[in-house]
Design an enzyme around this catalytic site. Structure first.
Site, PDB file in Angstrom:
ATOM      1  N   CYS A  43      74.080  83.919  69.993  1.00  0.00           N
ATOM      2  CA  CYS A  43      73.189  83.698  68.856  1.00  0.00           C
ATOM      3  C   CYS A  43      72.644  85.039  68.382  1.00  0.00           C
ATOM      4  CB  CYS A  43      72.039  82.774  69.256  1.00  0.00           C
ATOM      5  SG  CYS A  43      70.942  82.366  67.861  1.00  0.00           S
ATOM      6  N   ASP A  45      69.752  85.603  67.584  1.00  0.00           N
ATOM      7  CA  ASP A  45      68.367  85.702  68.057  1.00  0.00           C
ATOM      8  C   ASP A  45      68.116  87.024  68.799  1.00  0.00           C
ATOM      9  OD1 ASP A  45      65.967  85.307  69.780  1.00  0.00           O
ATOM     10  OD2 ASP A  45      66.027  83.280  68.934  1.00  0.00           O
ATOM     11  N   ARG A  47      66.175  87.850  70.961  1.00  0.00           N
ATOM     12  CA  ARG A  47      65.766  87.770  72.366  1.00  0.00           C
ATOM     13  C   ARG A  47      66.919  87.554  73.329  1.00  0.00           C
ATOM     14  NH1 ARG A  47      61.626  83.094  70.874  1.00  0.00           N
ATOM     15  NH2 ARG A  47      63.506  82.580  69.686  1.00  0.00           N
ATOM     16  N   CYS A 102      66.566  77.525  70.554  1.00  0.00           N
ATOM     17  CA  CYS A 102      67.323  78.100  69.431  1.00  0.00           C
ATOM     18  C   CYS A 102      66.858  77.509  68.088  1.00  0.00           C
ATOM     19  CB  CYS A 102      68.821  77.841  69.618  1.00  0.00           C
ATOM     20  SG  CYS A 102      69.832  78.615  68.338  1.00  0.00           S
TER      21      CYS A 102
HETATM   22 CO    CO Z   1      69.426  80.851  68.500  1.00  0.00          CO
END
Ligand code: CO
Length: 213
Positions: A43, A45, A47, A102
């Site tokens: 992802c 993302d 993090r 997510c």
């Molecule tokens: Co995500």
């Protein structure tokens, strides 16, 4: 210029110094070639950084990231990364790594329009529809969210296996295994979903490709 931005280049210089202290030839050697054993599909993302959470170094992981770690079979970007890593770099492992919490998966569970991203998230909604009975059966919303994250990762692993690229490599006897992981944002630990595919036998018959001699 804000502090965060100006520090980036300072950090980079420190990274070079620290690395060269350990291995003066590090960049010289790395510049020659790459043989990463792993393709990471994760992802976007911020993090979930592939290298840090797996303790891998530059040269060890080929990376593709998008919202909710999707394997969309018309995505030229993903297909190009996959083809290059499987057929040129000859990676031995592909990990699809999702993560609990997510935002893309959460959005797919709801009905709020966000913008263009709705059309990307639709692919995740398709996964929900395919597993509707299993997911709707989970009463607790948090647990259903977690389950959906896991189910989505497994589905993406199977979608990888359905590609002509992966099936072609298996047909040629290439050593290639697909894996599904979920990362815990609040623990740092990875859960291995143990969907380790190394042949097309587990695919529904209609997806199993036969290649011309
Ligand atoms: Co995500």
């Amino acid at each position: 210029m804000d502090n965060f931005y100006t520090k980036l280049l300072d950090n980079n210089r420190k990274f070079v110094e620290d690395t060269l202290k350990l291995d003066p030839e590090f960049f010289k050697d790395l510049a020659k070639e790459q043989h990463p054993p792993l393709l990471w599909i994760g992802c976007s993302d911020s993090r979930v950084p592939a290298n840090q959470i797996t303790g891998t170094r530059p040269g060890e992981v080929f990376v593709h990231r998008n919202i909710a770690n999707m394997v969309v079979h018309t995505d030229m970007n993903m297909l190009s990364v996959l083809d290059y890593s499987v057929n040129v770099l000859k990676v031995k492992h592909v990990i699809v790594c999702g993560h609990y919490g997510c935002g893309g998966v959460k959005a797919a569970m709801g009905n709020q329009s966000i913008g263009i991203i709705d059309n990307w998230i639709r692919h995740i909604k398709d996964v929900y529809r395919q597993h509707q009975d299993e997911l709707d059966a989970v009463q607790n919303e948090e647990e259903r969210f977690n389950k959906f994250v896991e189910v989505n990762v497994k589905e993406q692993v199977f979608d990888l296996a359905k590609t002509s690229i992966v099936q072609g490599a298996w047909r040629n006897g290439q050593d290639l295994t697909l894996h599904g992981w979920v990362y815990g944002l609040n623990s740092g630990y990875v859960t291995d979903l143990e969907v380790d595919l190394d042949s097309n036998k587990d695919l529904d018959n209609v997806y199993q490709l036969q290649f011309k001699k």
